[in-house]
Motif scaffolding. Sequence first.
Motif, PDB file in Angstrom:
ATOM      1  N   ALA A   1       0.809  -1.224   0.000  1.00  0.00           N
ATOM      2  CA  ALA A   1       0.000   0.000   0.000  1.00  0.00           C
ATOM      3  C   ALA A   1       0.841   1.272   0.000  1.00  0.00           C
ATOM      4  O   ALA A   1       0.712   2.117  -0.890  1.00  0.00           O
TER       5      ALA A   1
ATOM      6  N   GLU B   1       0.373   3.104  -3.544  1.00  0.00           N
ATOM      7  CA  GLU B   1      -0.837   3.927  -3.696  1.00  0.00           C
ATOM      8  C   GLU B   1      -0.588   5.418  -3.884  1.00  0.00           C
ATOM      9  O   GLU B   1      -1.250   6.067  -4.699  1.00  0.00           O
TER      10      GLU B   1
ATOM     11  N   TYR C   1      -3.388   4.633  -6.322  1.00  0.00           N
ATOM     12  CA  TYR C   1      -4.725   4.969  -5.840  1.00  0.00           C
ATOM     13  C   TYR C   1      -5.587   5.503  -6.975  1.00  0.00           C
ATOM     14  O   TYR C   1      -6.800   5.290  -6.996  1.00  0.00           O
TER      15      TYR C   1
ATOM     16  N   TYR D   1      -5.240   2.333 -10.459  1.00  0.00           N
ATOM     17  CA  TYR D   1      -5.376   0.888 -10.267  1.00  0.00           C
ATOM     18  C   TYR D   1      -6.139   0.205 -11.395  1.00  0.00           C
ATOM     19  O   TYR D   1      -5.873  -0.963 -11.715  1.00  0.00           O
TER      20      TYR D   1
ATOM     21  N   TYR E   1     -12.362   2.317  -2.464  1.00  0.00           N
ATOM     22  CA  TYR E   1     -11.139   2.045  -3.237  1.00  0.00           C
ATOM     23  C   TYR E   1     -10.828   0.540  -3.240  1.00  0.00           C
ATOM     24  O   TYR E   1     -10.619  -0.061  -4.298  1.00  0.00           O
ATOM     25  N   TYR E   2     -10.788  -0.069  -2.051  1.00  0.00           N
ATOM     26  CA  TYR E   2     -10.411  -1.492  -2.009  1.00  0.00           C
ATOM     27  C   TYR E   2     -11.486  -2.378  -2.635  1.00  0.00           C
ATOM     28  O   TYR E   2     -11.163  -3.361  -3.310  1.00  0.00           O
TER      29      TYR E   2
END
Length: 521
Positions: free
Chosen positions: A50, A54, A89, A92, A131-132
């Motif tokens: 991360a 990101e 971020y 992706y 986001y995830y």
Amino acid sequence: MAPSSSSTSNSNLSLLLLFLLFFAAPWAKALNFTRQDFPREFVFGAGTSAYQYEGATDEDGRSPSIWDTFTHAGKMPDKSTGDTAAGGYHKYKEDVKLISDTGLEAYHFSISWSRLLPRGRGPVNPKGLEYYNSLIDELVKQGIEIHVTLYHLDFPQILEDEYHGWLSPRVIEDFTAYADVCFREFGDRVKHWTTMDEPNVLAIAAYDSGAFPPCRCSPPFGINCTAGDSTVEPYVVAHNSILAHASVVKLYREKYQATQKGFVGMNVYSFWTYPISLSSADIAATQRALDFMIGWILDPLVYGDYPEIMKKKAGSRIPSFTKEQSELIRGGTDFIGINHYTSVYINDASNGEKTDLRDYNADMSAVFRTSRNDTPSGQFVPTSIPVDPQGLQYMLEYLRDTYPGIPVYIQENGKGQFGKKDSLNDTDRVEYLSRYMGSALAALRNGANVKGYFVWSFLDEFELLAGYHSPFGLYHVDFEDPNLPRQPKLSAQWYSKFLRSEIGVNIINMISADEHEHADI
Ligand SMILES: *[C@@H]1O[C@H](CO)[C@@H](O)[C@H](O)[C@H]1NC(C)=O
Ligand SMILES: *[C@@H]1O[C@H](CO)[C@@H](O)[C@H](O)[C@H]1NC(C)=O
Ligand SMILES: *[C@@H]1O[C@H](CO)[C@@H](O)[C@H](O)[C@H]1NC(C)=O
């Protein structure tokens, strides 16, 4: 088997090492293989983490982690920060398409705790969740197997301030609650969970040498540390890590495993270790180094306690497990993840030879060297390392013998270009990856329960301590361009063809231990 298994395997190990050191060369042989030589269910992938991937560190409600604090204090040798990193971020979707176009079968990433839970506990950040969820959905759409690490060295600063993070047993409850959110929100699609990345490096680099945040070590304090106790804190941090992992595993098994049918494992950083000479002292030191590096974390999670040698050497400074804790942690990992880049030579230091690392190495009574006639490297992770593919095979076979039956994922392996310019024509990386993959195949054929191999890293990103100067990626990222464009290196094209079975790998001489390169951490 009990933890004392290491003493049983000790004599075997010594014999094996005798052979390797002095009779290995004649075994040098060609190894030719294709994707089909690995089992179908074996997965090939690549990874990121991360903070390294990101960027967007102050966007959409994310709160700082200890790595933000560290980099913003100018502690990186090149003063860089992860503020933009590889820009994942925002990019992706493009990256998942690249992952898919490359033919990767699996992708490994980590979740930023402070993006999902900006206060460290309590309310979930809707933007972080989105986001995830979206990243995971994109991967699912492309049929990529998803491997997630919950914690990759980026502890929420807010909890660090509150109770000193991993030094406090309070971390166990908060980490478990954070994992609960992840299982609840993502567990329908994510089946491979790793709780922590490299708890052994965390304990040593952050609490013994103090090079990693939160930068604690013993006096005399220097520019890096202002507080700490290297004789005790690494052990306390590892202890809390093990208990936190076990608590998360218990939660998953009781609440989620029946319906989600996933697996929860633990990662360790690994070197292979060769005795620097055939003296019995160096051979014993070599087993000790494995116990201190690997057994420290994995013996408790498999057998319920630390290796005897660690308890003996560290005495009352290493916490002990109560009977209930021992029951809780034992059998507490569905798989083992290793990060593996290199091998080291081990020199006995029982007579108090100076080691630049602080108290942990003194307890280990061993010095790590990067070649047989090197001076002590004084680093847990040496900056100049041998490329030694065979070492991965020995490590996997050691895990096979020491923790029988437990599946193993090679979660990181790859080649950085520390201080050197990386090239799109990265033939050296192709060579490195080919040889290490061949070594994994050799171990597999010898009965090691290896389930997957992940290149570190999928693309160039912010490297912990090396910043933007040690790219490991299959894909080049142009950090000078604000759009952070990606471009395939030769290694990406080669990996793609290998995974599609368009090409095989021919390795003429499997044994080589002399080239010096840099290790990622
Ligand atoms: C401080 O940390 C940096 C990397 O973060 C390292 O290169 C340096 O050697 C450390 N200094 C001391 C005195 O430990
Ligand atoms: C890439 O490098 C290799 C050797 O390092 C060289 O033989 C080859 O011609 C190079 N390819 C390109 C396209 O530059
Ligand atoms: C492996 O490939 C090399 C180069 O293509 C070839 O010379 C060698 O005979 C092959 N070895 C085996 C065992 O197939």
